[in-house]
Write a protein that holds these residues in place. Structure first.
Motif, short mmCIF file in Angstrom:
data_model
loop_
_atom_site.label_atom_id
_atom_site.label_comp_id
_atom_site.label_asym_id
_atom_site.label_seq_id
_atom_site.Cartn_x
_atom_site.Cartn_y
_atom_site.Cartn_z
N ASP A 69 0.84 -1.19 0.00
CA ASP A 69 0.00 0.00 0.00
C ASP A 69 0.88 1.25 0.00
O ASP A 69 1.95 1.29 0.62
N GLY A 70 0.42 2.27 -0.71
CA GLY A 70 1.09 3.57 -0.65
C GLY A 70 2.40 3.64 -1.40
O GLY A 70 3.31 4.37 -0.99
N GLU A 71 2.54 2.92 -2.51
CA GLU A 71 3.79 2.97 -3.27
C GLU A 71 3.71 3.98 -4.42
O GLU A 71 2.63 4.35 -4.89
N PHE A 72 4.88 4.43 -4.84
CA PHE A 72 5.06 5.31 -6.00
C PHE A 72 5.65 4.42 -7.09
O PHE A 72 6.79 3.99 -7.01
N VAL A 73 4.85 4.12 -8.11
CA VAL A 73 5.30 3.23 -9.18
C VAL A 73 5.89 4.07 -10.32
O VAL A 73 5.32 5.08 -10.74
N LEU A 74 7.06 3.63 -10.82
CA LEU A 74 7.72 4.28 -11.96
C LEU A 74 7.66 3.35 -13.17
O LEU A 74 7.99 2.16 -13.05
N THR A 75 7.26 3.88 -14.31
CA THR A 75 7.21 3.07 -15.52
C THR A 75 7.59 3.91 -16.75
O THR A 75 7.31 5.11 -16.79
N ALA A 76 8.25 3.25 -17.69
CA ALA A 76 8.57 3.92 -18.96
C ALA A 76 7.44 3.75 -19.96
O ALA A 76 7.56 4.17 -21.12
N GLY A 77 6.33 3.11 -19.56
CA GLY A 77 5.15 2.99 -20.42
C GLY A 77 5.06 1.69 -21.17
O GLY A 77 4.13 1.52 -21.98
N LEU A 78 5.95 0.74 -20.93
CA LEU A 78 5.88 -0.53 -21.65
C LEU A 78 4.56 -1.27 -21.39
O LEU A 78 3.97 -1.82 -22.33
N PRO A 79 4.04 -1.28 -20.15
CA PRO A 79 2.75 -1.97 -19.93
C PRO A 79 1.59 -1.37 -20.72
O PRO A 79 0.60 -2.05 -20.97
N LEU A 80 1.72 -0.08 -21.14
CA LEU A 80 0.61 0.57 -21.84
C LEU A 80 0.58 0.23 -23.32
O LEU A 80 -0.35 0.63 -24.03
N MET A 81 1.59 -0.48 -23.79
CA MET A 81 1.65 -0.76 -25.23
C MET A 81 0.86 -2.02 -25.60
O MET A 81 0.75 -2.37 -26.77
N ALA A 82 0.31 -2.71 -24.57
CA ALA A 82 -0.53 -3.88 -24.87
C ALA A 82 -1.77 -3.43 -25.63
O ALA A 82 -2.32 -2.35 -25.39
N ASP A 83 -2.19 -4.24 -26.60
CA ASP A 83 -3.35 -3.92 -27.44
C ASP A 83 -3.17 -2.58 -28.14
O ASP A 83 -4.13 -1.82 -28.33
N GLY A 84 -1.91 -2.30 -28.48
CA GLY A 84 -1.65 -1.07 -29.23
C GLY A 84 -1.85 0.19 -28.41
O GLY A 84 -2.07 1.27 -28.96
N GLY A 85 -1.78 0.06 -27.10
CA GLY A 85 -1.95 1.25 -26.25
C GLY A 85 -3.36 1.77 -26.23
O GLY A 85 -3.59 2.98 -26.11
#
Length: 535
Positions: A69-85
């Motif tokens: 709980d209460g985390e700050f997640v960092l992402t370069a956006g790779l998970p958003l590219m599923a199904d073409g974003g």
């Protein structure tokens, strides 16, 4: 913390008192963002007061099994590219983060994206997740390092504050009024009020704004005093600053109740504050144990009086002053407080055998009368206390099978006389099974003798007379009582009884012949007058 649309830049604002206080408790998201490089942009603000537990880089499509709980997640956006974003994929991703109670999402612009997808910003707004744009110039590792440094800095502040508080608490213990000073230090360092209650349920000290009245604390104190072992009792009152009320028992080494510390606050205390409370409880418990279990003052006082018995009656001003200081420390009182002698006799339970250790009983009397000056005697015990010994203390003592003789308030040099006055009532207290107060007793021979001793006296003095037949005995007893009441006057006695004076002479002669006593002896008349009151 503020954001001006998509161009809002992270900027630090002056911390309020509440924010400074929150630093003492934990790191919040707002505090962390204020420490980050100014290149980062806040695209959406969620709950900036949320506690930040950790910073976690992840490119997993579903990182939630690995998050707290209460985390700050960092992402370069790779998970958003599923199904073409697609917007649905982005919504599902953010929904999973919200379900895991992620408080913020940091989106890196490279290498997969040149800008934050509008669907991501919209989804974060819907779910109340703070969204931060991270430019290529700020590596994720730098953000994690910044959080670790802030966490370490915050912890160091907490430790420094705890160390300083402990130093102040220790200084309070060495003050002339340690109980009050400890409570004063506690409420300065912890947002609460505090009330210290003795084993008798009465307030010894209080501090802070609007502390609860001891009457309101009655149910909580009752639960505390009835229990045993380390524990706390929790309550709540409608008064401001009393939403959370916690009672901490003060116990002896033998798990005997010595009192309680009760604190109240508007909200639950943070762990660091609870550490301070625990330290205060330990010191107050130590002070309570010292008052009842041991101290250097009684031994110093005893040594002084053994070597210089004239100290209190005719010593130098310096000797008298030193003796009063030691006595005050032994009685947990001020030098000017009057003191009382209390003697106890056992009426309902077996007397101690010579093989029994009196230590437990000695500590018990020390606790009840809040004094170190207690003596185990052949008749029970004697104590010197500055307490008035109210009904609650008397009830506790009587429940244990004892009755008390409570002396009148005196100065130190009058203690021997006070002891004698109390001692003169011991027989009466035992025979009547009643607790007596010296300043409430009618001082007469019959009052001091008591029923048991008076009946024995009557049997000894009037024995031959009491062995006569009832009718004869009653006549002679009535004549004797009237004759003594009229100071041996034949005429006054005859008139009072409607008898001839010669009949009175004959009856009195018969009485004194039976008793083998001289009617003209003043001591004999006094003994007979007292004995007749117990028939």
């Amino acid at each position: 913390m503020a954001a001006d649309g998509a161009e809002g830049r992270v900027r630090a604002l002056p911390l309020s008192d509440e924010e400074v206080e929150s630093r003492f408790r934990s790191v919040t998201l707002g505090q962390f963002l204020a420490e980050l490089p100014s290149e980062l942009l806040i695209l959406h603000e969620g709950d900036l007061d949320a506690r930040l537990r950790w910073v976690e880089p992840s490119e997993l499509e579903d990182p939630t099994p690995y998050l707290m709980d209460g985390e700050f997640v960092l992402t370069a956006g790779l998970p958003l590219m599923a199904d073409g974003g697609s917007a649905d994929a982005i919504e599902a991703y953010v929904g999973r983060l919200a379900g895991a109670r992620v408080c913020a999402l940091g989106f890196g612009l490279t290498p997969y994206h040149d800008e934050v997808p509008p669907a991501l910003a919209a989804s974060c707004r819907r779910h109340g997740i703070t969204l931060v744009e991270v430019p290529p110039s700020v590596p994720f590792a730098a953000i994690g390092l910044q959080f670790a440094q802030l966490l370490e800095s915050d912890s160091a502040k907490v430790f420094r504050s705890l160390a300083e508080t402990n130093r102040l608490l220790m200084r309070s213990v060495l003050s002339p009024r340690p109980d009050q000073e400890v409570l004063g230090t506690l409420v300065q360092r912890v947002p609460c009020w505090a009330v210290l209650v003795g084993a008798d349920g009465k307030v010894r000290a209080r501090a802070g704004a609007n502390p609860a009245d001891v009457v309101l604390l009655g149910p909580l104190l009752e639960r505390l005093f009835q229990g045993s072992g380390p524990r706390v009792e929790v309550d709540s009152h409608p008064a401001p600053g009393s939403e959370f009320v916690v009672g901490h028992p003060l116990r002896s080494n033998r798990d005997v109740n010595l009192g309680a510390l009760v604190i109240g606050s508007a909200e639950r205390l943070a762990p660091a504050h609870n550490n301070i409370v625990s330290a205060a409880v330990g010191l107050l418990e130590l002070l309570s144990r010292q008052r009842t279990s041991g101290s250097l003052a009684p031994s110093q006082l005893a040594t002084a009086l053994l070597l210089h018995p004239e100290t209190l009656a005719g010593g130098t001003s310096r000797q008298v002053s030193a003796a009063k200081d030691l006595m005050a420390q032994s009685l947990s009182s001020t030098r000017s407080a009057p003191m009382r002698v209390v003697q106890g006799v056992n009426v309902d339970a077996p007397q101690w055998r010579s093989t029994d250790s009196p230590v437990r009983e000695l500590l018990q009397w020390r606790r009840i009368f809040d004094t170190k000056l207690v003596e185990i005697t052949e008749y029970g015990f004697a104590a010197v206390t500055r307490l008035k010994v109210d009904d609650s203390a008397v009830t506790e003592v009587e429940r244990l099978g004892w009755r008390l003789v409570i002396g009148d308030p005196v100065e130190p040099n009058d203690l021997p006389a006070a002891y004698q006055r109390a001692g003169s009532l011991r027989v009466r207290a035992r025979s009547t099974a009643q607790t007596l107060r010296v300043d409430s007793v009618t001082w007469s021979v019959t009052g001091l003798l008591g029923r048991e001793a008076g009946t024995m006296l009557a049997g000894q003095v009037l024995g031959p007379l009491l062995e006569l037949e009832p009718e004869r005995r009653e006549v002679l007893v009535d004549v004797l009582r009237a004759w003594l009441a009229h100071n041996g006057s034949w005429d006054a006695t005859a008139k009072a009884l409607t008898l001839h004076r010669n009949s009175v002479r004959r009856h009195i002669g018969t009485v004194f012949d039976l008793l083998s006593r001289d009617p003209n002896d003043a001591q004999t008349r006094a003994d007979l007058l007292i004995a007749l009151q117990y028939l």
